[in-house]
Design a protein around this motif. Structure first.
Motif, PDB file in Angstrom:
ATOM      1  N   THR A   3       0.834  -1.203   0.000  1.00  0.00           N
ATOM      2  CA  THR A   3       0.000   0.000   0.000  1.00  0.00           C
ATOM      3  C   THR A   3       0.868   1.252   0.000  1.00  0.00           C
ATOM      4  O   THR A   3       0.617   2.188  -0.758  1.00  0.00           O
ATOM      5  CB  THR A   3      -0.935   0.006   1.214  1.00  0.00           C
ATOM      6  OG1 THR A   3      -1.762  -1.152   1.152  1.00  0.00           O
ATOM      7  CG2 THR A   3      -1.798   1.252   1.251  1.00  0.00           C
ATOM      8  N   LEU A   6       2.312   1.821  -3.423  1.00  0.00           N
ATOM      9  CA  LEU A   6       1.322   2.331  -4.368  1.00  0.00           C
ATOM     10  C   LEU A   6       0.992   3.800  -4.098  1.00  0.00           C
ATOM     11  O   LEU A   6       0.809   4.581  -5.027  1.00  0.00           O
ATOM     12  CB  LEU A   6       0.043   1.495  -4.300  1.00  0.00           C
ATOM     13  CG  LEU A   6       0.122   0.113  -4.926  1.00  0.00           C
ATOM     14  CD1 LEU A   6      -1.097  -0.714  -4.554  1.00  0.00           C
ATOM     15  CD2 LEU A   6       0.258   0.214  -6.441  1.00  0.00           C
ATOM     16  N   ARG A  95      -6.453   8.077  -6.654  1.00  0.00           N
ATOM     17  CA  ARG A  95      -5.702   6.822  -6.610  1.00  0.00           C
ATOM     18  C   ARG A  95      -5.810   6.144  -5.242  1.00  0.00           C
ATOM     19  O   ARG A  95      -6.086   4.940  -5.156  1.00  0.00           O
ATOM     20  CB  ARG A  95      -4.237   7.113  -6.945  1.00  0.00           C
ATOM     21  CG  ARG A  95      -3.337   5.918  -7.016  1.00  0.00           C
ATOM     22  CD  ARG A  95      -1.957   6.301  -7.556  1.00  0.00           C
ATOM     23  NE  ARG A  95      -1.401   7.460  -6.907  1.00  0.00           N
ATOM     24  CZ  ARG A  95      -0.730   7.438  -5.771  1.00  0.00           C
ATOM     25  NH1 ARG A  95      -0.520   6.293  -5.160  1.00  0.00           N
ATOM     26  NH2 ARG A  95      -0.258   8.540  -5.241  1.00  0.00           N
ATOM     27  N   ILE A  99      -7.214   2.355  -4.209  1.00  0.00           N
ATOM     28  CA  ILE A  99      -6.335   1.353  -3.594  1.00  0.00           C
ATOM     29  C   ILE A  99      -7.005   0.769  -2.349  1.00  0.00           C
ATOM     30  O   ILE A  99      -7.061  -0.452  -2.174  1.00  0.00           O
ATOM     31  CB  ILE A  99      -4.965   1.973  -3.230  1.00  0.00           C
ATOM     32  CG1 ILE A  99      -4.168   2.291  -4.495  1.00  0.00           C
ATOM     33  CG2 ILE A  99      -4.160   1.026  -2.318  1.00  0.00           C
ATOM     34  CD1 ILE A  99      -2.955   3.160  -4.243  1.00  0.00           C
TER      35      ILE A  99
END
Length: 146
Positions: A3, A6, A95, A99
């Motif tokens: 995470t 990302l 984004r 996620i």
């Protein structure tokens, strides 16, 4: 770590954020409300650390990563991006909710709490993020006939 990578878009920055997150959790565990789930509390700290590291490091431009991205985009047929690249090309405000929703299966309420947003604002960002992903991946608008 996944995470953080990302969110931060950089593995080294992600490592810094994860390390600092665990330190902050350890130092502040007494503030955790045991009546609430632990993971959303943890992820809210992780996101804040990712933001902090990104802010600190945003002045540094990793040339190697830029060259690699240009090479990857140039090698894609018709210039299309893969799913990962499409996700990484979104603004953080679109984004990060994607996620948390689709990689971590958080509910919209949990994501809104983690990101300290109104649920309706979050829903709007999820919709806009999905639309941008669809556009980047060459999909058709919902309801259109091919």
């Amino acid at each position: 770590m996944r995470t953080a990578a990302l969110v931060a878009k950089n593995r080294e920055w992600a490592k810094d954020a994860v390390q600092e997150t665990f330190l902050r959790v350890y130092r502040n565990i007494w503030q955790y409300d045991r009546a609430k789930p632990f993971k959303p509390w943890f992820y809210s700290i992780l996101l804040r650390e990712c933001y902090r590291v990104m802010e600190r490091e945003k002045k540094v431009v990793p040339l190697g990563e830029q060259l690699e991205r240009v090479a990857v985009e140039a090698s894609m047929p018709d210039g299309k991006l893969d799913l990962y690249d499409a996700l990484q090309s979104l603004q953080d405000m679109y984004r990060i909710p994607l996620i948390l929703k689709y990689l971590h299966n958080y509910s919209e309420k949990e994501i809104a709490d983690i990101m300290e947003l109104n649920v309706n604002t979050l829903k709007s960002r999820l919709l806009k993020g999905r639309e941008q992903m669809r556009d980047r991946l060459g999909g058709e608008p919902y309801g259109s006939k091919a």
